[in-house]
Design an enzyme around this catalytic site. Structure first.
Site, PDB file in Angstrom:
ATOM      1  CG  HIS A   1      34.468  35.232  34.523  1.00  0.00           C
ATOM      2  ND1 HIS A   1      34.975  34.082  35.068  1.00  0.00           N
ATOM      3  CD2 HIS A   1      33.896  35.914  35.550  1.00  0.00           C
ATOM      4  CE1 HIS A   1      34.703  34.055  36.371  1.00  0.00           C
ATOM      5  NE2 HIS A   1      34.041  35.149  36.685  1.00  0.00           N
TER       6      HIS A   1
ATOM      7  CB  CYS B   1      41.010  29.795  33.191  1.00  0.00           C
ATOM      8  SG  CYS B   1      40.917  28.057  32.741  1.00  0.00           S
TER       9      CYS B   1
END
Lengths: 305, 305
Positions: free
Chosen positions: B210, B241
């Protein structure tokens, strides 16, 4: 076995490279307050402004006022960019610690940016460097388009080395290799540095990465593996691509600091103070800074997603 | 001398990991059209959906319909995530090529995410893997919080290795090591992979980074240097996010593809087709995808800044 430097120096270029593209007018008072905040973060080098013709960069027309109003914290080097003799005179009056000169490694970009051929640029910079040294100032060189040119594409490494050699002959104490349009990749960084390190000492070279394609930190990691220890960055990623909200220009100081600290590499920069300084200029600019650290800090991204 | 793999496999998780957090409803027709576009980009692996309880992930409630409506392009592996036996039955009915199971390396995250302790999760996954294998399906394992946990912080490498060992004993053919909250750094990647490669064959391990703190591509570069060749990513960085517009979740397939192609590493993925597929889903979601490639593509960042 992975060998990385124990410590690096991060050179903050936000007040110059970051603010120069901003449309929002920042008052002298706010710039001074901001630079003073930066001085308290632990940064040891701040490029505070550029003594260029205000016709070209109106955002930095207040260069003299800013440079003469900031607090000079002992241990911090305050530098400014100058394009020519006229800029140098003003920078000397303002008594900066260091002077930076700049040119491009590619002919087309140099012509577009400086309005001179590479060979015609040398004597101008030579005069500036000579006088700055005579006045007891150290001089830093910025070389643009080292990893690629927006007009020419790939730039011949021999050409980059030739221009670099010339700049060192003039007497610069450090050369910052710029990925001006953010097209470098880690393999290229490694290959180019191998050639540079055969010709120049490691401690005279710095890297100036742009994050346009998200590769700045990967490129930085490649450079760290080559033993490089000086990196330019701009707080909060200030000075992003002027054509795209959210798109990145300079790699963000806070992201750089996060990465290297996580790897146990010392910067001496206090991350919380850095983010406070970023929030200050964010408010003054009235726009979100898009560094990863700022996004994580101001939201809740550290939680699960 | 720098040795990097000649080619890598990029596994597209956008339709599952990317879409699962999106609030905007995408119709089955649009998902199918999008996955069909992805199949034409040269990607050899697409995780198309997740057979989870729609109560938990309403955005993927159409899993069966999507999985049975897409074109199955020869040479492309179509996979889906299943949490348990019930999910597996549906996934088998939909005749996916591969099944993915998942759990966390950290106790607290596993408990929060799966509502079971790690040791209580093993028998559930064991049953799923056994049946999937009996039905002639290969099984992929996802391990979350390998590089850090939002609740526990650092995760003990021995714990990560123990869980991994268990998953391989069940019969998974590949384990994807997830940096679920984007806290990994390149040095850690290198150190952890050194330990993994002593225990497991390189071609049975994948990385799932990520980009929360902007380190995904630097981490990927570190993994490439360790000889790793399988990487998960999500087109356009889809699935960022959920708490922060612009903040990143999965590393973007288009950015991954750009980086490795620039380094001469083959992916077989057609970048223009990739960006077209990104634009398609961007329009359907009615929000800007914030991958660097998309920002550069849709603006003019390749010019000087």
């Amino acid at each position: 076995m992975l060998i990385l430097p124990k410590a690096i120096t991060v050179k903050e270029v936000g007040p110059r490279d970051g603010l120069q593209n901003e449309k929002t007018v920042i008052s002298v008072e706010d710039k001074v307050a901001w630079i003073n905040m930066l001085s308290e973060t632990g940064l040891s080098y701040i490029e505070v402004t550029s003594f260029v013709n205000p016709k070209w960069i109106p955002a930095l027309a207040d260069c003299y006022e800013v440079a003469t109003s900031i607090d000079r914290k002992p241990g911090v080097t305050y530098a400014a960019l100058v394009p020519n003799q006229k800029g140098l005179e003003k920078a000397l009056l303002a008594d900066l610690d260091e002077i930076s000169v700049f040119m491009s490694a590619s002919e087309a970009h140099n012509l577009k940016n400086i309005n001179k051929s590479i060979d015609d640029t040398f004597p101008v910079l030579e005069g500036v460097v000579k006088e700055a040294l005579a006045e007891g100032k150290s001089v830093r060189g910025y070389l643009s388009t080292v990893f690629g040119c927006p007009y020419e594409g790939e730039v011949d490494v021999n050409q980059v080395l030739r221009v670099s050699e010339k700049l060192f002959e003039m007497g610069i104490s450090e050369l910052s290799l710029g990925d001006t349009i953010g097209v470098a990749n880690p393999r290229q960084v490694q290959t180019l540095l191998e050639q540079f390190l055969r010709r120049f000492p490691q401690d005279k070279l710095a890297l100036h990465f742009h994050d346009t394609r998200g590769l700045a930190l990967a490129n930085m990691y490649a450079a760290l593996q080559m033993g490089m220890t000086v990196f330019d960055s701009s707080l909060g990623g200030l000075g992003g691509c002027p054509y795209a909200p959210g798109a990145s220009g300079n790699v963000a100081t806070d992201d750089v600091n996060y990465m290297v600290n996580q790897m146990g590499i010392e910067t001496n920069i206090h991350n919380e103070k850095l983010l406070k300084a970023a929030q200050f200029i964010e408010q003054r600019l009235n726009k979100k800074l898009m560094s990863h650290s700022m996004l994580v800090h101001e939201n809740n991204c550290s939680l699960d997603s």
